[in-house]
Scaffold this active site. Structure first.
Site, mmCIF file in Angstrom:
data_model
loop_
_atom_site.group_PDB
_atom_site.id
_atom_site.type_symbol
_atom_site.label_atom_id
_atom_site.label_comp_id
_atom_site.label_asym_id
_atom_site.label_seq_id
_atom_site.Cartn_x
_atom_site.Cartn_y
_atom_site.Cartn_z
ATOM 1 N N ASN A 21 -9.857 4.821 3.724
ATOM 2 C CA ASN A 21 -9.621 4.599 2.293
ATOM 3 C C ASN A 21 -10.807 3.975 1.573
ATOM 4 O O ASN A 21 -11.193 4.423 0.489
ATOM 5 C CB ASN A 21 -8.383 3.720 2.099
ATOM 6 C CG ASN A 21 -8.119 3.430 0.630
ATOM 7 O OD1 ASN A 21 -7.927 4.351 -0.155
ATOM 8 N ND2 ASN A 21 -8.159 2.166 0.258
ATOM 9 N N TRP A 51 1.871 2.301 -3.341
ATOM 10 C CA TRP A 51 0.912 3.087 -4.138
ATOM 11 C C TRP A 51 1.288 4.569 -4.086
ATOM 12 O O TRP A 51 1.076 5.315 -5.039
ATOM 13 C CB TRP A 51 -0.522 2.917 -3.613
ATOM 14 C CG TRP A 51 -1.233 1.742 -4.215
ATOM 15 C CD1 TRP A 51 -1.396 0.513 -3.656
ATOM 16 C CD2 TRP A 51 -1.899 1.688 -5.495
ATOM 17 N NE1 TRP A 51 -2.109 -0.302 -4.512
ATOM 18 C CE2 TRP A 51 -2.434 0.400 -5.640
ATOM 19 C CE3 TRP A 51 -2.086 2.605 -6.531
ATOM 20 C CZ2 TRP A 51 -3.156 -0.001 -6.777
ATOM 21 C CZ3 TRP A 51 -2.805 2.211 -7.668
ATOM 22 C CH2 TRP A 51 -3.327 0.930 -7.771
ATOM 23 N N TRP A 110 -14.870 14.876 -11.469
ATOM 24 C CA TRP A 110 -14.023 14.409 -10.356
ATOM 25 C C TRP A 110 -13.127 15.528 -9.817
ATOM 26 O O TRP A 110 -12.747 15.523 -8.652
ATOM 27 C CB TRP A 110 -13.173 13.204 -10.784
ATOM 28 C CG TRP A 110 -12.241 13.476 -11.936
ATOM 29 C CD1 TRP A 110 -12.503 13.322 -13.254
ATOM 30 C CD2 TRP A 110 -10.890 13.988 -11.862
ATOM 31 N NE1 TRP A 110 -11.412 13.695 -14.011
ATOM 32 C CE2 TRP A 110 -10.408 14.103 -13.202
ATOM 33 C CE3 TRP A 110 -10.045 14.351 -10.813
ATOM 34 C CZ2 TRP A 110 -9.122 14.574 -13.497
ATOM 35 C CZ3 TRP A 110 -8.777 14.815 -11.112
ATOM 36 C CH2 TRP A 110 -8.324 14.932 -12.434
ATOM 37 N N TRP A 131 -19.885 16.258 -17.947
ATOM 38 C CA TRP A 131 -20.157 16.312 -16.504
ATOM 39 C C TRP A 131 -21.370 17.178 -16.257
ATOM 40 O O TRP A 131 -21.619 18.147 -16.976
ATOM 41 C CB TRP A 131 -18.941 16.879 -15.756
ATOM 42 C CG TRP A 131 -17.677 16.098 -15.954
ATOM 43 C CD1 TRP A 131 -16.583 16.474 -16.670
ATOM 44 C CD2 TRP A 131 -17.372 14.796 -15.441
ATOM 45 N NE1 TRP A 131 -15.614 15.501 -16.635
ATOM 46 C CE2 TRP A 131 -16.075 14.455 -15.890
ATOM 47 C CE3 TRP A 131 -18.069 13.869 -14.652
ATOM 48 C CZ2 TRP A 131 -15.459 13.247 -15.570
ATOM 49 C CZ3 TRP A 131 -17.448 12.668 -14.337
ATOM 50 C CH2 TRP A 131 -16.166 12.354 -14.792
ATOM 51 N N GLU A 153 0.850 -1.209 0.000
ATOM 52 C CA GLU A 153 0.000 0.000 0.000
ATOM 53 C C GLU A 153 0.880 1.251 0.000
ATOM 54 O O GLU A 153 0.590 2.231 -0.675
ATOM 55 C CB GLU A 153 -0.940 0.002 1.209
ATOM 56 C CG GLU A 153 -1.993 -1.093 1.169
ATOM 57 C CD GLU A 153 -2.891 -1.025 -0.070
ATOM 58 O OE1 GLU A 153 -3.281 0.083 -0.476
ATOM 59 O OE2 GLU A 153 -3.194 -2.090 -0.639
ATOM 60 N N TRP A 204 -8.213 10.051 -7.234
ATOM 61 C CA TRP A 204 -9.475 10.501 -7.837
ATOM 62 C C TRP A 204 -9.572 10.027 -9.282
ATOM 63 O O TRP A 204 -10.625 9.574 -9.725
ATOM 64 C CB TRP A 204 -9.614 12.024 -7.751
ATOM 65 C CG TRP A 204 -10.297 12.434 -6.472
ATOM 66 C CD1 TRP A 204 -9.700 12.788 -5.303
ATOM 67 C CD2 TRP A 204 -11.717 12.486 -6.237
ATOM 68 N NE1 TRP A 204 -10.657 13.060 -4.346
ATOM 69 C CE2 TRP A 204 -11.894 12.885 -4.902
ATOM 70 C CE3 TRP A 204 -12.842 12.241 -7.027
ATOM 71 C CZ2 TRP A 204 -13.175 13.039 -4.330
ATOM 72 C CZ3 TRP A 204 -14.111 12.393 -6.465
ATOM 73 C CH2 TRP A 204 -14.263 12.788 -5.134
HETATM 74 P P1 FAD Z 1 -2.402 2.793 5.346
HETATM 75 O O1 FAD Z 1 -3.293 1.765 4.770
HETATM 76 O O2 FAD Z 1 -1.876 2.557 6.705
HETATM 77 O O3 FAD Z 1 -1.216 2.983 4.301
HETATM 78 C C1 FAD Z 1 0.075 3.506 4.657
HETATM 79 C C2 FAD Z 1 0.471 4.594 3.699
HETATM 80 O O4 FAD Z 1 0.540 4.105 2.362
HETATM 81 C C3 FAD Z 1 -0.519 5.752 3.621
HETATM 82 O O5 FAD Z 1 -0.310 6.668 4.657
HETATM 83 C C4 FAD Z 1 -0.238 6.331 2.250
HETATM 84 O O6 FAD Z 1 0.893 7.164 2.247
HETATM 85 C C5 FAD Z 1 0.080 5.084 1.438
HETATM 86 N N1 FAD Z 1 -1.146 4.608 0.796
HETATM 87 C C6 FAD Z 1 -2.044 3.697 1.259
HETATM 88 N N2 FAD Z 1 -3.031 3.492 0.359
HETATM 89 C C7 FAD Z 1 -2.767 4.289 -0.687
HETATM 90 C C8 FAD Z 1 -3.405 4.528 -1.942
HETATM 91 N N3 FAD Z 1 -4.519 3.890 -2.309
HETATM 92 N N4 FAD Z 1 -2.853 5.429 -2.784
HETATM 93 C C9 FAD Z 1 -1.715 6.066 -2.464
HETATM 94 N N5 FAD Z 1 -1.052 5.880 -1.291
HETATM 95 C C10 FAD Z 1 -1.570 4.998 -0.419
HETATM 96 N N6 FAD Z 1 -3.762 9.451 0.366
HETATM 97 C C11 FAD Z 1 -3.012 10.487 0.775
HETATM 98 O O7 FAD Z 1 -1.981 10.283 1.414
HETATM 99 N N7 FAD Z 1 -3.380 11.771 0.479
HETATM 100 C C12 FAD Z 1 -4.506 12.048 -0.244
HETATM 101 O O8 FAD Z 1 -4.773 13.231 -0.510
HETATM 102 C C13 FAD Z 1 -5.325 10.970 -0.655
HETATM 103 N N8 FAD Z 1 -6.480 11.193 -1.332
HETATM 104 C C14 FAD Z 1 -7.244 10.128 -1.734
HETATM 105 C C15 FAD Z 1 -8.427 10.359 -2.455
HETATM 106 C C16 FAD Z 1 -9.220 9.300 -2.872
HETATM 107 C C17 FAD Z 1 -10.468 9.564 -3.678
HETATM 108 C C18 FAD Z 1 -8.845 7.979 -2.554
HETATM 109 C C19 FAD Z 1 -9.688 6.820 -2.993
HETATM 110 C C20 FAD Z 1 -7.686 7.733 -1.851
HETATM 111 C C21 FAD Z 1 -6.866 8.797 -1.435
HETATM 112 N N9 FAD Z 1 -5.662 8.573 -0.718
HETATM 113 C C22 FAD Z 1 -4.909 9.643 -0.335
HETATM 114 C C23 FAD Z 1 -5.148 7.202 -0.513
HETATM 115 C C24 FAD Z 1 -5.547 6.518 0.801
HETATM 116 O O9 FAD Z 1 -6.935 6.638 1.001
HETATM 117 C C25 FAD Z 1 -4.834 7.092 2.021
HETATM 118 O O10 FAD Z 1 -3.439 7.138 1.784
HETATM 119 C C26 FAD Z 1 -5.064 6.234 3.263
HETATM 120 O O11 FAD Z 1 -6.440 6.137 3.526
HETATM 121 C C27 FAD Z 1 -4.358 6.862 4.443
HETATM 122 O O12 FAD Z 1 -4.616 6.143 5.614
HETATM 123 P P2 FAD Z 1 -3.452 5.334 6.322
HETATM 124 O O13 FAD Z 1 -2.245 6.178 6.461
HETATM 125 O O14 FAD Z 1 -4.031 4.761 7.575
HETATM 126 O O15 FAD Z 1 -3.187 4.190 5.252
#
Ligand code: FAD
Length: 464
Positions: free
Chosen positions: A332, A269, A350, A297, A266, A373
């Site tokens: 997420n 990503w 979006w 849109w 993750e 997004w």
């Molecule tokens: P964990 O699951 O603990 O993951 C650890 C780290 O991995 C996160 O802190 C993040 O840096 C990275 N990560 C995890 N999942 C993703 C993912 N799908 N994409 C990219 N990086 C990821 N994340 C942001 O950091 N900033 C944003 O502005 C952001 N906007 C989002 C908008 C949308 C519409 C969606 C669907 C997702 C977005 N995310 C964003 C990705 C993801 O939702 C968050 O990183 C995650 O929820 C953060 O929670 P966590 O640190 O507990 O994640």
């Protein structure tokens, strides 16, 4: 006597900070943060500004403890850094790289101008696991699909984190800058501890519970994810630190290795988003698949406002939007659902949703937010196919079966039993009455029909 200036941006930490470590070899070090006013850069959103303010305070204290002063200025980057470098008498300047096209252009201009003034300028890798140009497909191209990107990344050597520099204690500075309290600042403060120490503690606490991550990460009512995102956004912790600490933990606890690997995938990503930010046109405004420029849109300001306020009549969507407003964060799985609801069921651009997130998220990230997004909207490179349209009711039933997440964030529905909590408008009259709910008065009826709007989206996007 050598004098080094370190310009800090998205790297508000002492440990594993290559620019700071390089500057710290000089006899005298000055740290600088600039609230940049350059028109080409994306202005930071309100919730992230709140985080930044506190993060700078924490950084100033930590830097003072090693004898480094943090100067916080507001203005155009080039003029500001030139002036500060001159006033300090710097002969070298260091920063960690950033990857958005406009910021890169700006940094390149500043670098050549400072070099023209006779300063030694060095940019360092500090904000991603692997520099975007150091990872490429077998054909020497940027990746556009995540899985092969991850398969390559996971076996690459990731540089080991650097220790924090040590030094002599000095007095800390005030870092008020141009920060204005957003009115919800107090609410946000209840949910977060900001700064480098808090970020490292967060990671350690999370790793102790990492066994729950693979299953629990999709359940919004469970605190099973790391919540490191705002810390990573501001660089209070580096991805390399997360990587190596997690791998060391897995080494010491082999039974947790699979869970740790899931977590690191993750994290990857995030690097994949930065890969896209670096290699594509402005990902916050330009669809990565050009045909998406053709989507018609809808202009629907009342529905957009209902979505923003968490008043759509779809409980899991409303819960997510209210969590965002209260905490500056959203789970997420729910981010995916609310984004799909906006871009597909409401057929609202979006970019409007991305902008709202940008303003409300404490982790609003210039790579992750637009890339995610675009992924949900279908215009991303490795996007969810256009015909995958989440049904937020069945998704709610699947991932919030007991309705705990909805009950927490939409308290007016708390009295409903599990079987109808995700579709209150379909609940029998006596059940609603018992729960004290009048649809259309205490809680809205769904603002759209999910089935019809699903078809509308399929027609609008499928015909492109
Ligand atoms: P964990 O699951 O603990 O993951 C650890 C780290 O991995 C996160 O802190 C993040 O840096 C990275 N990560 C995890 N999942 C993703 C993912 N799908 N994409 C990219 N990086 C990821 N994340 C942001 O950091 N900033 C944003 O502005 C952001 N906007 C989002 C908008 C949308 C519409 C969606 C669907 C997702 C977005 N995310 C964003 C990705 C993801 O939702 C968050 O990183 C995650 O929820 C953060 O929670 P966590 O640190 O507990 O994640």
């Amino acid at each position: 006597m050598s004098k080094a200036l370190v310009w800090l941006r998205n790297d508000l930490r002492l440990s594993d900070n290559p620019a700071l470590a390089a500057a710290a070899t000089a006899d005298q070090v000055q740290a600088l943060y600039i609230h940049e006013t350059d028109g080409n850069l994306r202005p930071i959103g309100a919730a992230a500004r709140w985080w930044l303010h506190h993060s700078l305070q924490s950084l100033a204290r930590d830097l003072a403890a090693i004898g480094v002063d943090l100067r916080v200025e507001t203005g155009p980057a080039q003029a500001t850094i030139t002036e500060v470098a001159k006033a300090f008498g710097a002969d070298e300047v260091h920063w960690n790289r950033r990857y958005a096209p406009a910021a890169r252009d700006l940094d390149a201009t500043i670098k050549s101008s400072l070099r023209g003034d006779g300063l030694a300028v060095t940019s360092h890798p500090g904000n991603v696991l692997v520099e975007p140009w150091d990872i490429e497909t077998g054909q020497g191209k940027p990746y556009s699909v995540f899985t092969p990107f991850w398969k390559t990344l996971r076996d690459m050597p990731i540089a080991r984190p650097l220790p924090a520099p040590s030094g002599n204690a000095r007095k800390s500075q005030s870092v008020d800058g141009d920060y204005r309290q957003p009115h919800w600042a107090k609410k946000l403060a209840a949910h977060w501890t900001i700064g480098e120490t808090a970020a490292l503690d967060r990671l350690d606490d999370f790793l102790d519970e990492v066994a729950a991550y693979p299953e629990g990460r999709d359940v919004p009512a469970k605190p099973a994810t790391s919540r490191l995102s705002p810390h990573l956004r501001f660089g209070e912790i580096s991805p390399r630190q997360v990587w190596h600490r997690s791998r060391a933990f897995a080494h010491a606890h082999p039974e947790q290795a699979a869970a740790v690997e899931k977590f690191l995938s993750e994290l990857a990503w995030r690097d994949f988003s930065y890969h896209q930010l670096y290699h594509r046109d402005d990902i916050a405004t330009v669809p990565m698949q050009p045909k998406y420029e053709g989507v018609k849109w809808r202009h629907a300001p009342a529905q957009l406002a209902a979505w923003q306020r968490g008043q759509t009549g779809i409980p899991i969507v409303d819960a997510g939007m209210r969590e965002l407003w209260e905490t500056g964060y959203m789970h997420n799985r729910v981010r995916m659902l609310v984004a799909s609801f906006l871009a597909k069921n409401l057929l609202i651009d979006w970019r409007q949703g991305e902008n709202w997130f940008w303003d409300c998220l404490v982790d609003a990230d210039e790579a992750n937010n637009p890339a995610s997004w675009q992924w949900v909207a279908g215009s991303g490179l490795d996007a969810a196919p256009y015909f995958r349209i989440f049904n937020p009711v069945t998704q709610g039933e699947r991932f919030d079966g007991a309705g705990d997440y909805v009950r927490r964030w939409v308290p007016e529905l708390a009295g409903l039993p599990e079987r109808v909590i995700h579709k209150p408008a379909e609940a029998p009259a006596d059940v609603l009455e018992q729960a004290g709910i009048t649809i259309g008065r205490t809680y809205p009826a769904p603002i759209v029909d999910l089935k019809q709007t699903r078809q509308r989206a399929l027609d609008a996007i499928g015909d492109l």
